[in-house]
Design an enzyme around this catalytic site. Structure first.
Site, mmCIF file in Angstrom:
data_model
loop_
_atom_site.group_PDB
_atom_site.id
_atom_site.type_symbol
_atom_site.label_atom_id
_atom_site.label_comp_id
_atom_site.label_asym_id
_atom_site.label_seq_id
_atom_site.Cartn_x
_atom_site.Cartn_y
_atom_site.Cartn_z
ATOM 1 N N ILE A 583 0.859 -1.184 0.000
ATOM 2 C CA ILE A 583 0.000 0.000 0.000
ATOM 3 C C ILE A 583 0.898 1.237 0.000
ATOM 4 C CG2 ILE A 583 -1.768 1.265 1.240
ATOM 5 C CD1 ILE A 583 -2.693 -1.355 -0.086
ATOM 6 N N LYS A 655 -0.478 -3.473 -6.229
ATOM 7 C CA LYS A 655 -1.598 -3.958 -7.025
ATOM 8 C C LYS A 655 -2.652 -2.858 -7.062
ATOM 9 C CE LYS A 655 -0.967 -8.810 -5.581
ATOM 10 N NZ LYS A 655 -1.593 -9.990 -4.920
ATOM 11 N N GLU A 659 -10.863 -0.799 -7.593
ATOM 12 C CA GLU A 659 -12.096 -1.534 -7.902
ATOM 13 C C GLU A 659 -12.414 -2.673 -6.952
ATOM 14 O OE1 GLU A 659 -12.629 -1.557 -12.533
ATOM 15 O OE2 GLU A 659 -10.509 -1.256 -12.094
#
Length: 699
Positions: A583, A655, A659
């Site tokens: 993150i 990543k 969504e």
């Protein structure tokens, strides 16, 4: 001394002050001198052709400059997207297809002129109704994303027949609409002397718009400039060029003046794509211990007669669980409807609603806890391809989510006055997508750095995160890095879609900054006035096929309160735990996760559109009829994550996160409603009338 790592820190949005003070300028807020205004005219029949356009009254109105129709509009060049071939012929493929555009000195004048046009039509028979047994249903070669429409392993029919425990369920998801806060708008300005077109467009990728306009207007790409500095959301509806930008450019050329065109919200459902309705049949077979032996996921959806788009809703079932005998297939029906397109997590959002609802039904039939059922079917490799996962921490998400939510020892549903209270959960997945991009980094004599890339920030915080990537690669403080984005004069980059932006752009930014750092280390003495620069192109790296299956995963947990008097469902708790690589910015990441979860609440409870079979149009075409979640609909959300260390992704180890928050949310809420009421509803959204229909049948 090396500065503190920028990546992983909760840096605030760089453009935050500009947005809250109104200084950020969006596409419709650029007004060149002599700017005129356009208003498009949608067809009022479902299928047929225009037979005449009478513009006498319209042209007599004060301030009206011109009217374009199929009879006088400029001829366009070829395009691989037929939805952009506007005003080129008299056919009408669906209600809402643009058949004219009026141009005037003011927005009000343009709207009045559009209303004054007298357009006559010749209508043909039409069909807008999707059914699972539609006689014209066919199996396409591919679904969206290039996925094979049909995949089959083993003998799922035989395995289903032999399974000791079986579920056979049908689910339905209504058409959904993106409805970004900023409707689609463009300001087009032709420089007749240079033959140059400049467009300010609300889009998710200026490069794609530039390519489309260059082809349509027979221009070299270098003679088209597209600016998309600030974009007020898109959720996929601005991922490809849309009719508004073509009409604006066409009107500007025809009238020899800059032209601004802003779509009214009521036009969006028929004009800029939608999530197609999906009808699902899922069959699961399992042993008594919960081990899956067979899975069949069949999806039927609609597409238009203008352009094929098939929502890949059965594809997630190819990723999730260890099943030896599997069938996943898509069928489409071409109808006289607007062309569907991307909407946040296309495929995954409706597909995982159906799959995770069926898994919940299987858990109930087996008498196994829903979390435990998923743990027992964890695959060692990606089921469809057999490739190893680059990282897969779904088990950890399930366990941490269960602990944080208090799922362990899950209590039975209970009544609290007029409310039935229940809990539910669901898993989530989304693929890792990376596209080629280029970037340029520049060191200035004053000690500052400029990073340039034609990325688009659609509200995700791209500027901020790219500055963090650059600061770490340059080994400098975050405050010394400036970012330039949203202009086709900058190094080319992929569009903002498929949760691929940061991974794609960040890779290019990292490589450009690493190359600049190497140049600076070799440089002797102070920088000259022109500074030093370095560029990067990730085409070769990004297109290299990975031997790993790369996906993000997550787990959603929901508590609902069902009003037995009104049938209203309220989400009282919603928690998500995600495994989405490293993150990069906890502040912007949490915002993205929560935004997806809020959209999932809407999908579960309020958002839907109805295709009127007689009128041939979406009934809910504004925010009064199409209810997106408001503050009162959304509880305090919790979004947590497991920080993965995956070396098979990109230099940042990230990543996509834009969504996955919506994926699984609707299923978790639907499963909670089933737990609360003891009845299963299989069609979204779970509106009060549907809930009351099952409450009336309670024993």
């Amino acid at each position: 001394m090396r500065p503190t790592h920028a990546l992983g820190s909760p840096a605030p949005r760089r453009e935050g002050r500009e947005k809250v003070t109104g200084a950020a300028r969006y596409a419709a807020e650029h007004t060149p001198p002599r700017c005129a205004y356009a208003w498009p005219v949608p067809a009022t029949i479902v299928r047929g052709r225009v037979t005449a356009v009478d513009d006498k009254v319209a042209m007599s109105l004060p301030g009206v400059i011109g009217v374009l129709s199929p009879y006088n509009a400029p001829r366009l060049g070829p395009s691989d997207d037929p939805t952009l071939q506007l005003l080129q012929d008299v056919r009408v493929p669906h209600r809402g297809w643009y058949v004219a555009v009026a141009v005037a000195e003011t927005p009000e004048g343009a709207r009045a002129a559009a209303s004054a046009l007298r357009i006559t039509y010749e209508s043909d028979p039409y069909d807008v109704t999707l059914t699972a047994d539609h006689p014209d249903a066919y199996t396409p070669e591919e679904a969206n994303g290039g996925h094979p429409a049909h995949r089959e392993q083993g003998d799922p029919d035989a395995a289903l027949s032999a399974a000791p425990v079986q579920v056979d369920c049908a689910y339905a998801v209504a058409p959904l609409h993106n409805h970004p806060m900023e409707p689609h708008a463009a300001t087009a300005d032709w420089d007749a002397g240079r033959g140059h077109l400049t467009v300010h467009d609300s889009c998710q990728g200026g490069g794609a718009v530039r390519t489309a306009l260059a082809g349509l207007f027979a221009l070299p790409e270098e003679d088209v400039t597209v600016v998309s500095e600030h974009v007020g959301g898109g959720f996929g509806s601005k991922g490809t060029p849309r009719p508004h930008v073509v009409l604006a450019a066409m009107a500007a050329r025809h009238c020899d003046r800059p032209v601004k065109l802003s779509l009214p919200r009521g036009h969006l459902p028929a004009t800029v794509g939608h999530r197609a309705p999906t009808l699902h049949r899922i069959r699961l077979g399992a042993r008594a211990d919960g081990t899956l032996t067979a899975l069949s996921h069949e999806v039927t959806t609609h597409t238009s007669r203008v352009r094929e788009f098939v929502e890949q809703a059965a594809v997630p079932a190819r990723v999730m669980y260890a099943v030896p005998d599997v069938r996943t297939t898509h069928r489409a029906v071409a109808l006289d409807v607007p062309t569907p397109s991307w909407m946040r997590a296309p495929g995954e959002a409706p597909g995982m609603y159906a799959l995770e609802s069926a898994m919940d039904e299987l858990a109930e039939a087996l008498g196994i806890d829903p979390v435990e059922l998923r743990l027992r079917n964890e695959p060692p490799t990606e089921p469809d391809s057999g490739r190893p996962f680059s990282s897969r921490h779904l088990v950890e998400c399930l366990r941490e989510g269960a602990e944080r939510f208090g799922w362990t020892g899950r209590r039975d549903s209970y009544r609290d006055g007029p409310f039935l209270v229940g809990t539910g959960m669901a898993a989530a997945t989304y693929p890792v997508l990376i596209a080629p991009s280029t970037a340029r980094a520049h060191a200035r004599p004053d000690g500052g750095y400029l990073v340039e890339i034609n990325a688009t920030d659609i509200g995700t915080g791209a500027r901020t995160v790219l500055a963090q990537v650059a600061a770490d690669a340059l080994r400098v403080p975050l405050g010394s890095v400036s970012i330039a984005i949203g202009h086709t004069g900058l190094p080319a980059a992929s569009l903002a879609g498929g949760s691929s932006g940061t991974a794609s752009w960040g890779w290019a930014v990292h490589d450009a900054c690493a190359a600049l750092t190497a140049r600076l280390e070799r440089h002797r003495g102070p920088l000259q006035d022109e500074g030093l620069s370095a560029s990067a192109d990730t085409t070769q790296s990004a297109k290299q096929k990975s031997p790993y299956a790369r996906h993000a995963f997550g787990a959603h947990f929901a508590e609902v309160r069902v009003d037995t008097v009104t049938g209203e469902v309220r989400v009282s708790r919603l928690l998500g735990v995600f495994a989405a690589g490293h993150i990069l910015n906890p502040r912007t990441a949490r915002s993205q996760f929560k935004g997806g979860m809020v959209m999932g609440i809407g999908m579960a409870l309020t958002e839907h559109s109805t295709m009127d079979p007689a009128f041939g149009d979406f009934t809910e075409n504004d925010l009064a009829g199409y209810h997106v979640p408001a503050h009162a609909d959304v509880p305090v959300l919790e979004a947590h994550w497991i920080d993965e260390h995956d070396k098979h992704l990109n230099p940042m180890g990230s990543k996509g996160i834009g969504e996955i928050g919506i994926v699984g949310t609707a299923a978790a809420i639907g499963n909670a409603v089933s737990h609360a009421t003891g009845r299963r509803l299989r069609e979204l959204p779970l509106t009060p009338d549907r809930v009351l229909s099952v409450l009336d049948r309670r024993d």
